[in-house]
Design a protein around this motif. Sequence first.
Motif, PDB file in Angstrom:
ATOM      1  N   ILE A  93      31.257   4.058  18.799  1.00 61.93           N
ATOM      2  CA  ILE A  93      31.356   4.476  17.397  1.00 61.93           C
ATOM      3  C   ILE A  93      30.396   3.671  16.537  1.00 61.93           C
ATOM      4  O   ILE A  93      29.704   4.221  15.673  1.00 61.93           O
ATOM      5  CB  ILE A  93      32.804   4.329  16.893  1.00 61.93           C
ATOM      6  CG1 ILE A  93      33.705   5.380  17.557  1.00 61.93           C
ATOM      7  CG2 ILE A  93      32.868   4.477  15.369  1.00 61.93           C
ATOM      8  CD1 ILE A  93      35.177   5.214  17.263  1.00 61.93           C
ATOM      9  N   HIS A  94      30.316   2.369  16.779  1.00 65.67           N
ATOM     10  CA  HIS A  94      29.389   1.519  16.027  1.00 65.67           C
ATOM     11  C   HIS A  94      27.941   1.974  16.220  1.00 65.67           C
ATOM     12  O   HIS A  94      27.173   2.062  15.257  1.00 65.67           O
ATOM     13  CB  HIS A  94      29.531   0.067  16.472  1.00 65.67           C
ATOM     14  CG  HIS A  94      30.773  -0.594  15.974  1.00 65.67           C
ATOM     15  ND1 HIS A  94      31.075  -1.913  16.237  1.00 65.67           N
ATOM     16  CD2 HIS A  94      31.801  -0.124  15.216  1.00 65.67           C
ATOM     17  CE1 HIS A  94      32.227  -2.229  15.674  1.00 65.67           C
ATOM     18  NE2 HIS A  94      32.689  -1.154  15.058  1.00 65.67           N
ATOM     19  N   LYS A  95      27.574   2.280  17.447  1.00 67.26           N
ATOM     20  CA  LYS A  95      26.204   2.702  17.733  1.00 67.26           C
ATOM     21  C   LYS A  95      25.886   4.032  17.064  1.00 67.26           C
ATOM     22  O   LYS A  95      24.805   4.207  16.492  1.00 67.26           O
ATOM     23  CB  LYS A  95      26.003   2.815  19.250  1.00 67.26           C
ATOM     24  CG  LYS A  95      25.931   1.480  19.970  1.00 67.26           C
ATOM     25  CD  LYS A  95      25.710   1.666  21.461  1.00 67.26           C
ATOM     26  CE  LYS A  95      25.583   0.327  22.169  1.00 67.26           C
ATOM     27  NZ  LYS A  95      25.394   0.493  23.641  1.00 67.26           N
ATOM     28  N   ARG A  96      26.826   4.972  17.141  1.00 62.03           N
ATOM     29  CA  ARG A  96      26.607   6.286  16.530  1.00 62.03           C
ATOM     30  C   ARG A  96      26.496   6.173  15.017  1.00 62.03           C
ATOM     31  O   ARG A  96      25.651   6.803  14.397  1.00 62.03           O
ATOM     32  CB  ARG A  96      27.740   7.238  16.916  1.00 62.03           C
ATOM     33  CG  ARG A  96      27.812   7.554  18.407  1.00 62.03           C
ATOM     34  CD  ARG A  96      26.631   8.384  18.868  1.00 62.03           C
ATOM     35  NE  ARG A  96      26.724   8.723  20.265  1.00 62.03           N
ATOM     36  CZ  ARG A  96      27.353   9.801  20.754  1.00 62.03           C
ATOM     37  NH1 ARG A  96      27.934  10.637  19.908  1.00 62.03           N
ATOM     38  NH2 ARG A  96      27.396  10.031  22.049  1.00 62.03           N
ATOM     39  N   ASP A 102      21.139  14.609  16.134  1.00 61.75           N
ATOM     40  CA  ASP A 102      20.124  13.939  16.941  1.00 61.75           C
ATOM     41  C   ASP A 102      18.711  14.308  16.527  1.00 61.75           C
ATOM     42  O   ASP A 102      17.858  14.630  17.352  1.00 61.75           O
ATOM     43  CB  ASP A 102      20.334  14.244  18.429  1.00 61.75           C
ATOM     44  CG  ASP A 102      21.638  13.676  18.953  1.00 61.75           C
ATOM     45  OD1 ASP A 102      22.172  14.199  19.922  1.00 61.75           O
ATOM     46  OD2 ASP A 102      22.126  12.700  18.357  1.00 61.75           O
ATOM     47  N   GLU A 103      18.482  14.287  15.215  1.00 59.30           N
ATOM     48  CA  GLU A 103      17.172  14.508  14.614  1.00 59.30           C
ATOM     49  C   GLU A 103      16.698  15.962  14.692  1.00 59.30           C
ATOM     50  O   GLU A 103      15.568  16.261  14.338  1.00 59.30           O
ATOM     51  CB  GLU A 103      16.111  13.606  15.242  1.00 59.30           C
ATOM     52  CG  GLU A 103      16.417  12.127  15.099  1.00 59.30           C
ATOM     53  CD  GLU A 103      15.349  11.260  15.702  1.00 59.30           C
ATOM     54  OE1 GLU A 103      14.293  11.129  15.075  1.00 59.30           O
ATOM     55  OE2 GLU A 103      15.580  10.726  16.792  1.00 59.30           O
ATOM     56  N   PRO A 123      28.283  14.349  17.451  1.00 57.24           N
ATOM     57  CA  PRO A 123      29.459  14.737  18.230  1.00 57.24           C
ATOM     58  C   PRO A 123      29.965  13.547  19.044  1.00 57.24           C
ATOM     59  O   PRO A 123      29.177  12.773  19.589  1.00 57.24           O
ATOM     60  CB  PRO A 123      28.915  15.842  19.151  1.00 57.24           C
ATOM     61  CG  PRO A 123      27.711  16.356  18.450  1.00 57.24           C
ATOM     62  CD  PRO A 123      27.109  15.160  17.786  1.00 57.24           C
ATOM     63  N   LEU A 124      31.261  13.405  19.101  1.00 52.34           N
ATOM     64  CA  LEU A 124      31.849  12.264  19.806  1.00 52.34           C
ATOM     65  C   LEU A 124      33.287  12.598  20.178  1.00 52.34           C
ATOM     66  O   LEU A 124      34.101  12.915  19.317  1.00 52.34           O
ATOM     67  CB  LEU A 124      31.802  11.021  18.901  1.00 52.34           C
ATOM     68  CG  LEU A 124      32.321   9.704  19.483  1.00 52.34           C
ATOM     69  CD1 LEU A 124      31.493   9.285  20.686  1.00 52.34           C
ATOM     70  CD2 LEU A 124      32.290   8.615  18.419  1.00 52.34           C
ATOM     71  N   GLN A 125      33.576  12.540  21.455  1.00 51.57           N
ATOM     72  CA  GLN A 125      34.930  12.816  21.912  1.00 51.57           C
ATOM     73  C   GLN A 125      35.685  11.555  22.309  1.00 51.57           C
ATOM     74  O   GLN A 125      36.903  11.506  22.286  1.00 51.57           O
ATOM     75  CB  GLN A 125      34.890  13.781  23.124  1.00 51.57           C
ATOM     76  CG  GLN A 125      34.514  15.211  22.780  1.00 51.57           C
ATOM     77  CD  GLN A 125      33.024  15.356  22.521  1.00 51.57           C
ATOM     78  OE1 GLN A 125      32.201  14.892  23.306  1.00 51.57           O
ATOM     79  NE2 GLN A 125      32.671  16.002  21.418  1.00 51.57           N
ATOM     80  N   ASN A 143      38.910  15.718  19.594  1.00 47.37           N
ATOM     81  CA  ASN A 143      37.947  14.867  18.894  1.00 47.37           C
ATOM     82  C   ASN A 143      36.593  15.562  18.842  1.00 47.37           C
ATOM     83  O   ASN A 143      36.080  16.016  19.867  1.00 47.37           O
ATOM     84  CB  ASN A 143      37.809  13.521  19.604  1.00 47.37           C
ATOM     85  CG  ASN A 143      39.055  12.674  19.493  1.00 47.37           C
ATOM     86  OD1 ASN A 143      39.830  12.826  18.554  1.00 47.37           O
ATOM     87  ND2 ASN A 143      39.250  11.777  20.443  1.00 47.37           N
ATOM     88  N   LEU A 144      35.992  15.626  17.646  1.00 48.79           N
ATOM     89  CA  LEU A 144      34.741  16.352  17.461  1.00 48.79           C
ATOM     90  C   LEU A 144      33.580  15.442  17.102  1.00 48.79           C
ATOM     91  O   LEU A 144      32.443  15.695  17.507  1.00 48.79           O
ATOM     92  CB  LEU A 144      34.915  17.426  16.384  1.00 48.79           C
ATOM     93  CG  LEU A 144      35.994  18.470  16.686  1.00 48.79           C
ATOM     94  CD1 LEU A 144      36.149  19.423  15.506  1.00 48.79           C
ATOM     95  CD2 LEU A 144      35.650  19.249  17.949  1.00 48.79           C
ATOM     96  N   GLY A 145      33.797  14.406  16.296  1.00 52.47           N
ATOM     97  CA  GLY A 145      32.702  13.510  15.975  1.00 52.47           C
ATOM     98  C   GLY A 145      32.737  12.977  14.559  1.00 52.47           C
ATOM     99  O   GLY A 145      33.761  13.027  13.876  1.00 52.47           O
ATOM    100  N   ILE A 146      31.585  12.476  14.114  1.00 53.84           N
ATOM    101  CA  ILE A 146      31.446  11.821  12.817  1.00 53.84           C
ATOM    102  C   ILE A 146      30.280  12.440  12.065  1.00 53.84           C
ATOM    103  O   ILE A 146      29.239  12.745  12.658  1.00 53.84           O
ATOM    104  CB  ILE A 146      31.204  10.306  12.997  1.00 53.84           C
ATOM    105  CG1 ILE A 146      32.370   9.669  13.759  1.00 53.84           C
ATOM    106  CG2 ILE A 146      31.017   9.609  11.653  1.00 53.84           C
ATOM    107  CD1 ILE A 146      32.093   8.247  14.210  1.00 53.84           C
ATOM    108  N   VAL A 147      30.437  12.629  10.755  1.00 52.48           N
ATOM    109  CA  VAL A 147      29.350  13.135   9.920  1.00 52.48           C
ATOM    110  C   VAL A 147      29.155  12.198   8.729  1.00 52.48           C
ATOM    111  O   VAL A 147      30.089  11.504   8.314  1.00 52.48           O
ATOM    112  CB  VAL A 147      29.612  14.572   9.415  1.00 52.48           C
ATOM    113  CG1 VAL A 147      29.870  15.513  10.563  1.00 52.48           C
ATOM    114  CG2 VAL A 147      30.764  14.614   8.429  1.00 52.48           C
ATOM    115  N   VAL A 148      27.935  12.195   8.182  1.00 46.12           N
ATOM    116  CA  VAL A 148      27.648  11.416   6.978  1.00 46.12           C
ATOM    117  C   VAL A 148      26.776  12.253   6.058  1.00 46.12           C
ATOM    118  O   VAL A 148      25.982  13.079   6.510  1.00 46.12           O
ATOM    119  CB  VAL A 148      26.924  10.084   7.297  1.00 46.12           C
ATOM    120  CG1 VAL A 148      27.785   9.195   8.174  1.00 46.12           C
ATOM    121  CG2 VAL A 148      25.571  10.330   7.956  1.00 46.12           C
TER     122      VAL A 148
END
Length: 280
Positions: free
Chosen positions: A16-19, A270-271, A7-9, A197-202
Motif C-alpha cells: 500500500i505504501h509503494k502504491r 499505471d501511466e 488496482p489492489l486486492q 478489494n478494488l484499489g486506491i485512487v487519488v
Amino acid sequence: MEVYYSPLQEVNQELIHKRLDFLLRKIGFGEIGCAGKKVALLRNDLHSDYEAYETVVAYMKARIESEGGTVVYVDEPSHHSREVIIPDGESVKVAYIDERIATSDVVISVNHIKANEYSGFSGAVNNTGWYSASLEGRRELVALTGTEHHKAVAEYAAAATRNRQRFHVGVAMDVVADYVNQDKLKEAGATNKIVGNLGIVVSYDMVAMDEALGDIITQATPVDHGVLSTVEKRTWDYFKDISPNSEWQAILLRADRMGLGTRSYALVKDEELIFYGEKI
C-alpha cells in the motif's frame, strides 16, 4: 479531470505504501507544498479496524508531516465553528464549518468508500461536507431529508474547501454497508460486503473521483453471499439497491454545478489512460 487509480486486492502495508507513493508522485502531490501549512486531514472511519484504510490514513499523515505540514485530524464533530456564507447556496445559505477546517490552509480527505445510510455513497464530496460540519452544522444536515439533504452536504463541502487547496484519496477496499441490519444478514447467511478489494485512487477533484469510484465499484462483480444478495431489487446501482431512498448522484450533480469539480473524468492506471466516463 484525471483520477489516478492503482488496482489492489491484497491488504499489505508495504505494498500500500509503494502504491500510494507512486500515485502521489505521478499526480504531483508535492505541488501542494505542505511546508509551514496547517493541513486538515478528514477521515470518515474513525471507529473501524479496517487495516487498509488505517494504513492509508497513517501514510498520508506521515507524508504531510515529512513535507513540513502540521496535521490536524478532523473526524469527530467540534463544538467550535465558524459561520461561512454560501453565496450560491440553495439548501444552505450559511454553513457552520468546524473551526479546525475554517482555520486550515489545506483540506485533504481520506475516504473509506462504502455504502452510506443517508447519502447512499460515502465518497469525497459527502465526507468532505459532513466531516467539515461542526456539531451545529451536523444537526442542520440531519434535519434535512431527501434531495435537500444531498444538496446541503455538497454546499457544506463548498463552504469548507473554496479558497483552499484540496486533495482527495479514495480507498475502495473493504467496501461494505456497515449500518445494515445484522440480524437480517445473519438470517440470510450473508456478510455486509459489497464487492472485493478494488484499489486506491487519488485526485485533486472530489467530484471526478467520486464518479470514477462509483463506476469502478458498480462495474465490479458483487461478492458471493454479500449484502446485495439480500436486497429485493437489483440494478446497476449497488448503492441505491442497498439504500433505496438515497440519491447519491444528486450530491455530485450539485457539487458539479457549484464548481467543486466535474463529473467527466479520465481514469489513469499505471501511466496509461484506460477509461473515460461522462455522465449527463
